[in-house]
Design an enzyme around this catalytic site. Structure first.
Site, mmCIF file in Angstrom:
data_model
loop_
_atom_site.group_PDB
_atom_site.id
_atom_site.type_symbol
_atom_site.label_atom_id
_atom_site.label_comp_id
_atom_site.label_asym_id
_atom_site.label_seq_id
_atom_site.Cartn_x
_atom_site.Cartn_y
_atom_site.Cartn_z
ATOM 1 N N ASP A 65 0.976 -1.166 -0.090
ATOM 2 C CA ASP A 65 -0.133 -0.179 0.015
ATOM 3 C C ASP A 65 0.926 1.014 0.078
ATOM 4 O O ASP A 65 0.494 2.302 -0.487
ATOM 5 C CB ASP A 65 -0.809 -0.087 1.094
ATOM 6 C CG ASP A 65 -2.309 -0.749 1.125
ATOM 7 O OD1 ASP A 65 -2.341 -1.432 0.024
ATOM 8 O OD2 ASP A 65 -2.885 -0.951 2.011
ATOM 9 N N THR A 184 -9.025 3.441 6.965
ATOM 10 C CA THR A 184 -8.479 2.331 7.497
ATOM 11 C C THR A 184 -6.939 2.292 7.785
ATOM 12 O O THR A 184 -6.285 1.547 8.342
ATOM 13 C CB THR A 184 -8.714 0.885 6.653
ATOM 14 O OG1 THR A 184 -8.181 1.161 5.368
ATOM 15 C CG2 THR A 184 -10.292 0.495 6.398
#
Length: 285
Positions: A65, A184
Site C-alpha cells: 500500500d 483504515t
C-alpha cells in the site's frame, strides 16, 4: 504506442525482479515502459526509460500500500489507471497478487473495460496551506492529511472552521483529515470509524485530544475544513505519510474534496468488508 509506467518498492529485490518481468512483457508487445529516475537505476533493465509517469496509459505499482500511495502521488492528479501488485502482507489497495500479474496485464491489454476489467475511482483530498495570506503549497492525498505537533511532549492548539463557520479549537497531538479510503489507515489507529471507500465523505479525527470532545466526525464531501495553528507551537503537515511542510502559529491549512480522483484497475469485484474480514481474521459468526 501504449506507455506502461512502473512504480516499485526499490529496496525489495523481489519487487525489482517483478518490475523487470513487467518491462520485458511490455517490450514484447511494443510498449514503452516509463519509470522515474530513482526506480530506473534500481530496476536496471534495458526495457525501461525515465520519464513522467503522469503521461502513461497504465501505471503498475509493485510492492504494498505504501508503494501505491507513492504511485498516486507521482501522477500529480492525472487520472491514470493504477494496477496494484501486492507482495507479502495483505493490502487494502492492491488488486492482484504476483502470480496473477501477467494474465491481468493481458486482460487489460486485450480486454474491454466493464467486461474483462473495470475502474474503481477513489476520492482524493486537496490540501492548501497559507502563511500571511500567501499560498504556500497545494497537495493531493489519497489516504489523509495529518496536522501534528512538531515537538514531542506538548499538545498543539488547532482552531477549526467548517464551511467558514467556527467549530471549535482542539488541544491535541494533532488532527487527521482522511478520505474513506484512508479511514483504515492512521485515522483507524486513532479510534476513527471505518468508512466504505464507495462513499464521498471526509473524516475528521483528533489525535490524543486533551479535551472532553474526543470524537471523530464524518463530514459531507463538499464541506471545506479550515485549520489555523494558534498558540505558540509549530506543527508538521504530512500527506499520505510524506512530510510536506512545517507551519508556524497563524498559518492555515484548508482541506476539501478534490476534483481529481485516483483510478484503480480491478478484474473482479472486491467487497471491502471481505478485505476487512480477512485482514482482522474475523469469523463468519
Amino acid at each position: 504506442m501504449s506507455r506502461i509506467g512502473i512504480a516499485v518498492h526499490r529496496f525489495r529485490p523481489d519487487a525489482l525482479e517483478v518490475a523487470r518481468e513487467v518491462a520485458a512483457w511490455a517490450s514484447t508487445h511494443q510498449m514503452v515502459t516509463i519509470v522515474d529516475e530513482a526506480d530506473s537505476a534500481a530496476i536496471n533493465s534495458p526495457h525501461v526509460q525515465p520519464g513522467r509517469l503522469a503521461d502513461v496509459d497504465l501505471l503498475v505499482s509493485i510492492g504494498g500500500d505504501g508503494t501505491m500511495l507513492r504511485a498516486i502521488r507521482s501522477l500529480e492528479g492525472a487520472t491514470v489507471p493504477v494496477l496494484g501488485v501486492n507482495l507479502g502482507l495483505l493490502g487494502y489497495l492492491a488488486a492482484v497478487e504476483q502470480e496473477q500479474l501477467l494474465p491481468s496485464l493481458e486482460a487489460w491489454r486485450t480486454g474491454v473495460e466493464g467486461t474483462q476489467f473495470f475502474y474503481d475511482d477513489r476520492m482524493l483530498l486537496e490540501v492548501a496551506m497559507w502563511s500571511n495570506n500567501a499560498r504556500l503549497a497545494n497537495h493531493l492525498a489519497l489516504n489523509e492529511v495529518v496536522i501534528e505537533k512538531k515537538d514531542a511532549g506538548h499538545t498543539v492548539r488547532l482552531a477549526v472552521d467548517i464551511d467558514k463557520v467556527p467549530f471549535t479549537t482542539y488541544a491535541a497531538d494533532g488532527l487527521i483529515l482522511s478520505t474513506p479510503t484512508g479511514s483504515t489507515a492512521y485515522s483507524m489507529s486513532a479510534r476513527g470509524p471505518i468508512l466504505s471507500p464507495r462513499l464521498r465523505a471526509m473524516l475528521l479525527t483528533p489525535v490524543s485530544p486533551h479535551m472532553l470532545f474526543d470524537r471523530s466526525m464524518v463530514l459531507d464531501a463538499p464541506e471545506v475544513v479550515r485549520i489555523e495553528v494558534i498558540g505558540h507551537r509549530h506543527v508538521n503537515v504530512a500527506t499520505d505519510g510524506d512530510l510536506v511542510h512545517t507551519l508556524k502559529p497563524g498559518d492555515v491549512v484548508e482541506v476539501r474534496a478534490a476534483n481529481e480522483v485516483a483510478r484503480f484497475v480491478r478484474f473482479e469485484e472486491q467487497r471491502f468488508h471481505q478485505i476487512l474480514k480477512t485482514k482482522f481474521g474475523l469469523s463468519d459468526r
